[in-house]
Write an enzyme that holds these catalytic residues in place. Structure first.
Site, PDB file in Angstrom:
ATOM      1  N   THR A 197      -2.036   4.218   4.207  1.00  0.00           N
ATOM      2  CA  THR A 197      -1.022   5.082   3.865  1.00  0.00           C
ATOM      3  C   THR A 197      -0.179   5.108   5.182  1.00  0.00           C
ATOM      4  OG1 THR A 197      -2.487   6.258   2.630  1.00  0.00           O
ATOM      5  CG2 THR A 197      -0.902   7.658   3.612  1.00  0.00           C
ATOM      6  N   SER A 220       0.697  -1.052   0.159  1.00  0.00           N
ATOM      7  CA  SER A 220      -0.003  -0.059  -0.037  1.00  0.00           C
ATOM      8  C   SER A 220       0.780   1.150  -0.069  1.00  0.00           C
ATOM      9  CB  SER A 220      -0.883  -0.108   1.258  1.00  0.00           C
ATOM     10  OG  SER A 220      -0.446  -0.211   2.476  1.00  0.00           O
ATOM     11  N   THR A 239      -5.520   8.630   7.156  1.00  0.00           N
ATOM     12  CA  THR A 239      -5.818   7.395   6.335  1.00  0.00           C
ATOM     13  C   THR A 239      -6.915   6.842   6.048  1.00  0.00           C
ATOM     14  OG1 THR A 239      -4.787   5.042   6.125  1.00  0.00           O
ATOM     15  CG2 THR A 239      -5.221   5.762   8.489  1.00  0.00           C
ATOM     16  N   GLY A 240      -7.108   6.069   5.243  1.00  0.00           N
ATOM     17  CA  GLY A 240      -8.516   5.668   4.885  1.00  0.00           C
ATOM     18  C   GLY A 240      -9.214   5.932   3.614  1.00  0.00           C
ATOM     19  N   THR A 248       1.776   6.981  -0.195  1.00  0.00           N
ATOM     20  CA  THR A 248       1.014   5.980  -0.365  1.00  0.00           C
ATOM     21  C   THR A 248       0.890   5.416  -1.746  1.00  0.00           C
ATOM     22  OG1 THR A 248      -1.284   4.989   0.082  1.00  0.00           O
ATOM     23  CG2 THR A 248      -1.077   7.403  -0.703  1.00  0.00           C
ATOM     24  N   ARG A 298      -6.420   8.619 -10.461  1.00  0.00           N
ATOM     25  CA  ARG A 298      -7.237   8.837  -9.555  1.00  0.00           C
ATOM     26  C   ARG A 298      -6.075   9.476  -8.071  1.00  0.00           C
ATOM     27  NH1 ARG A 298      -6.546   7.105  -3.739  1.00  0.00           N
ATOM     28  NH2 ARG A 298      -8.671   7.561  -2.663  1.00  0.00           N
ATOM     29  N   VAL A 299      -6.605  10.483  -7.646  1.00  0.00           N
ATOM     30  CA  VAL A 299      -5.563  11.029  -6.788  1.00  0.00           C
ATOM     31  C   VAL A 299      -6.350  11.221  -5.334  1.00  0.00           C
ATOM     32  CG1 VAL A 299      -4.251  12.919  -5.846  1.00  0.00           C
ATOM     33  CG2 VAL A 299      -4.122  12.544  -8.184  1.00  0.00           C
TER      34      VAL A 299
END
Ligand code: ASP
Length: 352
Positions: A212, A91, A263-264, A230, A240-241
């Protein structure tokens, strides 16, 4: 996530880890999870914190800098390179799971206490995006470079172009392709990611599909800094960012107040300017833990139905070195490292 949970469980059984966990879980108050780091002479006690269990090793690398009186900015840049280089980590950095087109695209940001910051998004072929983010900060008039432009800049700066897709990640991608049921709808995508966090995922390679490393540090001079890096959501749309390279979303530092990272599901963090919000709440007097909780609740409030299935976690440190965290779902943990203990791992409190 299974590995992470096992690790967390095992770590928590250790007596030393219990001390950290005890601080975090103590009582029902939302008091900050640690004592102030100010030393008697006025100097600060350095401390570094970061997201997830892989933050333990990352913190230790950062600690090697902090414990020698190094700068917080150097510490966070050094620390997050550990998971960036870890081939078992899918990840962050090299070996990160690719997007739906099989391309590994990396996001990273770095920020100091004076508002200096740099970031890269959708960067391919560079093993340490955090180093490029720092170069953007220090050697360009810009804050964020993306895609081909970021790669071009990195190569001009002497970074080597490499293949970051490992055979293991490629295999996971092929597995996913077999059943890929891609719906370009924010909700279903978010729910899918959330379900994986709950261990109910239907996508192959369900564990470690995202996560992340966000790292925050304060050095002996009381300087704060943060870094975040990440590979983002596995199987994302190309281009995609997430929140991680967006200053104010995945990372924010204000030397007068504190620092925050997340994170998430990045889309939810961006929608709410999450890390900026956490810092602003601390500015208004909230403890780091209260600020993280409030920021999480904003997301939950806006997504009352979806929030049961999605995960976002915030981590914060104020200018005194006090720390806090909060998440929507259980399962988020953060690593803490200072002179007293270098391998602390604390389960964050959560809404559900
Ligand atoms: N926040 C990251 C992103 O949305 C992923 C994660 O931390 O799980 O790209």
């Amino acid at each position: 996530m299974a590995d992470r949970r096992d690790f967390l469980k095992a770590s928590l059984l250790g007596a030393s880890a219990m001390a950290w966990a005890g601080q975090a879980m103590a009582g029902q108050t939302m008091a900050s999870t640690s004592a102030k780091t100010k030393q008697a002479g006025g100097a600060m006690k350095p401390r570094v914190i970061s997201t997830w269990d892989f933050g333990i090793a990352a913190n230790q690398a950062a600690w090697a800098v902090l414990s020698k009186n190094g700068h917080a900015l150097d510490a966070v840049e050094t620390g997050v390179q550990v998971p960036e280089a870890d081939l078992k980590n899918h990840s962050v950095g090299r070996a990160g799971y690719p997007d739906r087109d099989g391309r590994v695209t990396l996001d990273a940001s770095i920020m100091d206490a004076d508002g200096n910051c740099g970031a890269v998004a959708a960067l391919e072929h560079i093993a340490h995006p955090i180093q490029v983010a720092r170069r953007v900060m220090e050697r360009t008039p810009h804050v964020l470079l993306v895609g081909d432009g970021a790669l071009q800049f990195a190569q001009e700066q002497g970074f080597k172009k490499e293949e970051l897709l490992t055979p293991e990640s490629e295999q996971a991608w092929h597995e996913w392709l077999k059943t890929a049921h891609y719906q370009p709808s924010a909700n279903s995508e978010i729910l899918d990611y959330g379900r994986r966090d709950q261990g109910k995922g239907s996508l192959p390679g369900g564990k470690d599909n995202h996560d992340t490393i966000g790292m925050l540090a304060i050095d002996a001079q009381g300087r704060l800094a943060g870094a975040c890096t990440t590979s983002g959501m596995a199987w994302k749309l190309h281009g995609r960012v997430g929140d991680s390279p967006i200053i104010g979303a995945g990372l924010y530092v204000d030397g007068d107040v504190g620092a925050a990272t997340s994170t998430g599901v990045g889309e939810e963090v961006i929608r709410n300017a999450g890390s900026f919000l956490v810092v602003e709440l601390m500015r208004q007097g909230r403890s780091p833990q209260e600020a993280c909780r409030e920021a999480v609740m904003r997301i939950v409030k806006r997504r009352p139905h979806a929030s049961k299935d999605l995960q976002v976690g915030f981590l914060a440190m104020n200018r005194e070195g006090e720390i806090g965290a909060w998440a929507i779902q259980p399962g988020f943990s953060y690593a803490v490292c200072d002179a007293a203990k270098q391998d602390g791992l604390v389960p964050a409190r959560s809404v559900y």
